[in-house]
Design a protein around this motif. Structure first.
Motif, PDB file in Angstrom:
ATOM      1  N   SER A   1      41.541  36.961  44.545  1.00 48.94           N
ATOM      2  CA  SER A   1      41.408  36.492  43.167  1.00 48.94           C
ATOM      3  C   SER A   1      42.504  35.512  42.770  1.00 48.94           C
ATOM      4  CB  SER A   1      41.430  37.689  42.216  1.00 48.94           C
ATOM      5  OG  SER A   1      40.429  38.607  42.557  1.00 48.94           O
TER       6      SER A   1
ATOM      7  N   PRO B   1      36.634  36.689  44.773  1.00 53.36           N
ATOM      8  CA  PRO B   1      35.682  36.340  43.714  1.00 53.36           C
ATOM      9  C   PRO B   1      34.261  36.071  44.184  1.00 53.36           C
ATOM     10  CG  PRO B   1      37.719  35.084  43.483  1.00 53.36           C
ATOM     11  CD  PRO B   1      37.751  35.735  44.829  1.00 53.36           C
TER      12      PRO B   1
ATOM     13  N   GLU C   1      40.862  45.808  34.282  1.00 50.55           N
ATOM     14  CA  GLU C   1      39.781  45.029  34.887  1.00 50.55           C
ATOM     15  C   GLU C   1      38.723  45.936  35.490  1.00 50.55           C
ATOM     16  OE1 GLU C   1      40.204  41.499  37.900  1.00 50.55           O
ATOM     17  OE2 GLU C   1      40.049  43.387  39.013  1.00 50.55           O
TER      18      GLU C   1
ATOM     19  N   ARG D   1      34.461  37.001  34.357  1.00 46.60           N
ATOM     20  CA  ARG D   1      34.588  36.105  35.512  1.00 46.60           C
ATOM     21  C   ARG D   1      33.252  36.079  36.235  1.00 46.60           C
ATOM     22  NH1 ARG D   1      39.115  39.455  36.431  1.00 46.60           N
ATOM     23  NH2 ARG D   1      40.957  38.706  35.328  1.00 46.60           N
TER      24      ARG D   1
ATOM     25  N   ILE E   1      38.575  31.011  38.485  1.00 45.08           N
ATOM     26  CA  ILE E   1      37.624  32.077  38.148  1.00 45.08           C
ATOM     27  C   ILE E   1      38.355  33.221  37.452  1.00 45.08           C
ATOM     28  CG2 ILE E   1      35.976  33.745  39.063  1.00 45.08           C
ATOM     29  CD1 ILE E   1      35.500  31.782  41.391  1.00 45.08           C
ATOM     30  N   HIS E   2      39.429  33.683  38.049  1.00 45.87           N
ATOM     31  CA  HIS E   2      40.172  34.798  37.452  1.00 45.87           C
ATOM     32  C   HIS E   2      41.317  34.321  36.575  1.00 45.87           C
ATOM     33  CE1 HIS E   2      38.693  38.603  39.538  1.00 45.87           C
ATOM     34  NE2 HIS E   2      37.892  37.641  39.945  1.00 45.87           N
ATOM     35  N   ARG E   3      41.816  33.137  36.793  1.00 39.37           N
ATOM     36  CA  ARG E   3      42.884  32.570  35.963  1.00 39.37           C
ATOM     37  C   ARG E   3      44.037  33.560  35.778  1.00 39.37           C
ATOM     38  NH1 ARG E   3      41.534  28.575  31.941  1.00 39.37           N
ATOM     39  NH2 ARG E   3      42.155  29.977  30.266  1.00 39.37           N
TER      40      ARG E   3
ATOM     41  N   GLU F   1      35.936  33.392  28.118  1.00 43.89           N
ATOM     42  CA  GLU F   1      36.917  34.216  27.417  1.00 43.89           C
ATOM     43  C   GLU F   1      36.511  34.364  25.953  1.00 43.89           C
ATOM     44  OE1 GLU F   1      40.774  32.576  28.112  1.00 43.89           O
ATOM     45  OE2 GLU F   1      40.679  32.925  30.284  1.00 43.89           O
TER      46      GLU F   1
ATOM     47  N   THR G   1      30.972  39.200  39.912  1.00 39.85           N
ATOM     48  CA  THR G   1      31.498  39.169  38.551  1.00 39.85           C
ATOM     49  C   THR G   1      32.503  40.281  38.319  1.00 39.85           C
ATOM     50  OG1 THR G   1      30.871  39.087  36.194  1.00 39.85           O
ATOM     51  CG2 THR G   1      29.655  40.627  37.611  1.00 39.85           C
TER      52      THR G   1
ATOM     53  N   ALA H   1      35.402  31.200  34.159  1.00 44.13           N
ATOM     54  CA  ALA H   1      35.633  32.326  33.259  1.00 44.13           C
ATOM     55  C   ALA H   1      35.131  32.010  31.862  1.00 44.13           C
ATOM     56  CB  ALA H   1      37.115  32.668  33.207  1.00 44.13           C
TER      57      ALA H   1
END
Length: 445
Positions: free
Chosen positions: A133, A150, A343, A260, A299-301, A218, A244, A216
């Motif tokens: 990730s 991911p 998560e 995600r 994707i996960h930032r 948010e 996801t 992503a």
């Protein structure tokens, strides 16, 4: 966080200058600036640090530790809080930075290489690696834990793609490990974390993928209940092309819920699959788009939290509405949770597929993984224990080798099934006769 068990100091101080003379790399001793920087994040400093420049330096360090009754711990690409004590020799492998991508579809990397470098170099050839990730993380460390990334529901685990390891086992021997050379170690290193040796290099297959529809979404923390309930029902029908996760995040005092999403294939089809999430609330940020595979970090930032952290995990067997309500009550935006991240990752798909070559990675049949990460000194560990207890009705109490830092026997019994744990313990006893490897503590009982 684990702490180092008591280990008797050698009766005579080990001749560290003799070790230094055998190294191509550097030996760092207490009192030096470089030693202080290297060990700043550790709860206790080690006896000394070997900054390995070659695999032979690792061999020298392991043999020295065995001769003098020291414990040996490993610090790979970062400054992570590896449990140490004054009887520990710490081997830093960041200098093992070989990275070779072969156009035929495989790569060889050293223990000091991070995923982003592999992604960039593979991407230049239209190839992709099963990174985790956070592409800032080390390749070897994540692969030893299985490597849950991911796009795992589509392509499986990073450890399933390994061709070979080069590893220095606890007996001080550098071995090349493949499905046919030391197949017992090949089984155990894939998912066995750092219990069976110090891996100096790994070789693995790459994918012929150059882009993804991914990123992503948010949302404001006020929308957490709406988004979590929608995600739970929506994810139940996802095909294997989609991977996801969803996370409750705390950053700069703000509470955010992040979805995600990674889709392998036609972007329009991916957008149609994601539409129910886009429509459930107004996103603060919508970063889901077609992007180069090498850009998968978006994707996960995620970024490494400052300072030491506590990390807790649990596999969930199901995610009915009642589970979401409990999660929100204990860790939602209104709960004053100390966690930086809570998560949920959907598992299944290719993760659950039994690979061609068996490995030590256990519990592939889990439905969802839950991970909570918080500051080590802010009550996060106690809060996480309460969260896991509240979610126990929907779990069999298991976890994944990918997550968690604890190595005591109780923690390992949650991460591995009994047969796997017995086999790993047998391998550790055989290849580490002096019991010097810190990563095998829990296996020795």
């Amino acid at each position: 966080m684990t702490t180092a068990p008591e280990r008797a100091l050698p009766a005579t101080r080990p001749p560290l200058l003799d070790l230094a003379a055998r190294l191509r790399g550097r030996l760092l001793l207490p009192g030096g600036d470089r030693f202080t920087t290297r060990t700043a994040a550790l709860p206790l400093p080690p006896l000394a640090v070997v900054e390995a420049a070659t695999a032979e330096d690792v061999v020298a360090a392991v043999r020295f530790a065995g001769r003098h009754g020291l414990e040996l711990a490993v610090q790979a690409t970062g400054l992570g809080a590896t449990p140490c004590s004054e009887s520990t020799l710490l081997v830093a492998t960041a200098g093992l930075d070989e990275c070779t991508v072969h156009e035929e579809g495989w790569a060889r990397v050293g223990a000091g290489v991070r995923w982003q470098r592999v992604l960039d170099e593979a991407g230049a050839h239209g190839l992709a690696a099963l990174a985790g990730s956070s592409p800032a993380a080390g390749v070897v460390g994540q692969t030893l834990g299985g490597g849950l990334g991911p796009v795992a529901r589509t392509y499986g685990l990073a450890s399933d793609r390994v061709r070979a390891f080069e590893v220095v086992t606890g007996d001080g021997v550098l071995r090349r490990v493949t499905p046919t050379e030391h197949p017992d170690l090949f089984w155990g290193l894939r998912g066995g974390r750092g219990a069976l040796g110090v891996v100096t290099a790994v070789e693995f297959d790459l994918l012929a993928v150059d882009e993804l529809y991914a990123g992503a979404l948010e949302f404001d923390g006020a929308d957490a209940a709406t988004v979590l309930h929608r995600w739970a029902s929506w994810s139940a029908g996802l095909p294997r092309q989609a991977t996801t996760s969803i996370a409750l995040l705390r950053s700069a005092g703000e509470r955010v819920v992040a979805v995600r999403f990674a889709w392998v294939g036609d972007a329009d089809a991916g957008a149609a699959v994601l539409a129910p999430l886009r429509e459930c609330a107004v996103p603060l940020h919508d970063g889901v788009r077609v992007r180069p595979y090498a850009d998968m970090g978006q994707i996960h930032r995620v970024s490494a939290p400052p300072g030491p952290v506590s990390e807790a995990q649990l596999l969930l067997d199901a995610l009915p509405p009642a589970t979401i309500e409990v999660l929100l009550a204990v860790a939602g935006p209104a709960a004053a949770s100390p966690q930086l991240l809570v998560e949920l990752r959907q598992l299944g798909g290719a993760i659950a597929r039994f690979p061609e070559r068996a490995s030590a990675f256990s519990h592939r049949d889990g439905a969802f993984s839950l991970v909570a990460v918080g500051p080590a000194d802010d009550g996060a560990a106690e809060h996480a224990a309460g969260l896991l207890a509240a979610l126990a009705p929907w779990s069999s109490g298991r976890g994944l080798a990918t997550f968690g830092r604890e190595e005591h026997p109780g923690a390992l019994a949650r991460v591995y099934d009994p047969a796997t744990l017995r086999r790993l313990a047998g391998l550790a006893a055989h290849y580490d006769p002096h019991r010097i490897l810190a990563g095998a503590r829990g296996l020795h009982g």
